[in-house]
Design an enzyme around this catalytic site. Structure first.
Site, short mmCIF file in Angstrom:
data_model
loop_
_atom_site.label_atom_id
_atom_site.label_comp_id
_atom_site.label_asym_id
_atom_site.label_seq_id
_atom_site.Cartn_x
_atom_site.Cartn_y
_atom_site.Cartn_z
N ASP A 157 0.87 -1.05 -0.03
CA ASP A 157 -0.17 0.18 0.03
C ASP A 157 1.01 1.31 0.04
O ASP A 157 1.50 1.64 1.07
CB ASP A 157 -0.87 -0.13 1.29
N VAL A 158 0.85 1.98 -1.10
CA VAL A 158 1.90 3.22 -1.49
C VAL A 158 0.96 4.46 -1.43
O VAL A 158 0.31 4.40 -2.46
CB VAL A 158 2.83 2.97 -2.39
N GLU A 159 0.99 5.13 -0.50
CA GLU A 159 0.29 6.69 -0.63
C GLU A 159 0.84 7.48 0.20
O GLU A 159 1.75 6.99 1.00
CB GLU A 159 -1.19 6.29 -0.48
N TRP A 160 0.70 8.76 0.00
CA TRP A 160 1.19 9.64 1.23
C TRP A 160 0.36 9.82 2.16
O TRP A 160 -0.87 9.40 2.21
CB TRP A 160 1.23 11.19 0.42
#
Length: 300
Positions: A157-160
């Site tokens: 899970d990659v998000e800012w």
């Protein structure tokens, strides 16, 4: 004093048998029509009549017509009734396992094993913490997520995370890509399956556009179809609402859809990779063999 029941006369018995035959025929006919109407139902209200959305959006209506639906779960859903979730038509679940290099979702193992017991295919996901080195995060995931050959591929899970108290900052694109690459490779080595990349619109635009095209993507788009929000990105899973309602879970839950047909879903579960990539990646050892008896062609 007991009384003795008299047997019905021949004419009455004959009439009774006729009535029962007619009633039985009517019941069977009604059942057949009912099953037929369910089989041809064009929307998810027919497939999953007990699922809904607290705030439905017309922009994602096409997601409801896709045949394979699932959820993603974390401790915030509280105690989950996995049997009820499965009965409602849930065909997959992604379960939060780890975050950064020192946090484990406190319901992960409970959900992990309960989902398997209920017959819900599930995969574990790791939420990236941008202030922690990639190798430490990968090691933490491997320490806390069981090696289950039957599980779905893991998810990165990659998000800012601008709302984080400890690490709200963004990192340079090159650094983010290097961290993602290292974690994907480590997760694949641990599970034996090519991971899925989960992302949102902003992170994809700033970091992922044009990158990691050999990986399946799970994208978030809750107000429009994915092609309106993601430039040139083929997706495997679509998170189309965060306000879903499903039996077995109290309150809001994220609902998701798989891109393809029921047969393509069977291929995904068996091979652990996107059926559209199977012919290309299977010789590299990324995809498992599929049973030709149970699955047809990729396009079906």
């Amino acid at each position: 004093m007991k009384t003795r029941r008299r047997a019905p006369s021949r004419s009455k018995a004959s009439g009774l048998m006729t009535f029962l035959r007619v009633a039985r025929f009517g019941a069977v006919t009604a059942l057949a029509f009912g099953l037929a109407s369910c089989a041809i139902a064009p929307s998810s209200s027919g497939r999953y009549p007990s699922k809904s959305d607290a705030r439905p959006h017309a922009g994602v209506a096409t997601a409801h017509r896709l045949p394979i639906h699932g959820v993603d779960i974390s401790k915030w859903q509280g105690k989950v009734d996995w049997a009820a979730l499965r009965q409602a038509g849930t065909q997959f679940a992604f379960i939060k396992a780890t975050e950064g290099g020192d946090h484990v979702d406190n319901r992960f193992l409970e959900n992990w094993y309960a989902a398997r017991s209920a017959g819900v295919p599930r995969g574990a996901y790791h939420f990236v913490y941008w202030c922690r080195p990639a190798h430490e995060q990968a090691a933490w995931f491997k320490k806390n997520v069981p090696q289950d050959p039957d599980a779905l591929p893991p998810v990165l899970d990659v998000e800012w995370n601008g709302e984080s108290v400890n690490c709200p900052r963004k990192v340079p694109r090159a650094q983010a890509l290097a961290m993602i690459d290292q974690m994907l490779k480590e997760m694949e080595a641990h599970t034996g399956k090519r991971p899925i990349i989960y992302t949102d619109i902003t992170f994809h635009q700033e970091i992922l556009e044009g990158e990691f095209n050999d990986y399946p993507y799970w994208i978030r788009s809750t107000a429009a179809e994915p092609h309106h929000r993601y430039n040139n990105r083929r997706w495997t899973f679509w998170q189309f609402t965060t306000t879903g309602r499903v039996p077995g879970v109290s309150g809001d839950i994220d609902r998701n859809a798989f891109y393809g047909t029921e047969n393509q879903w069977r291929m995904f579960v068996q091979s652990k990779c996107d059926p559209r990539d199977h012919a290309r990646l299977e010789p590299l050892g990324v995809c498992r063999d599929v049973d030709p008896v149970q699955t047809a062609s990729v396009g079906e």
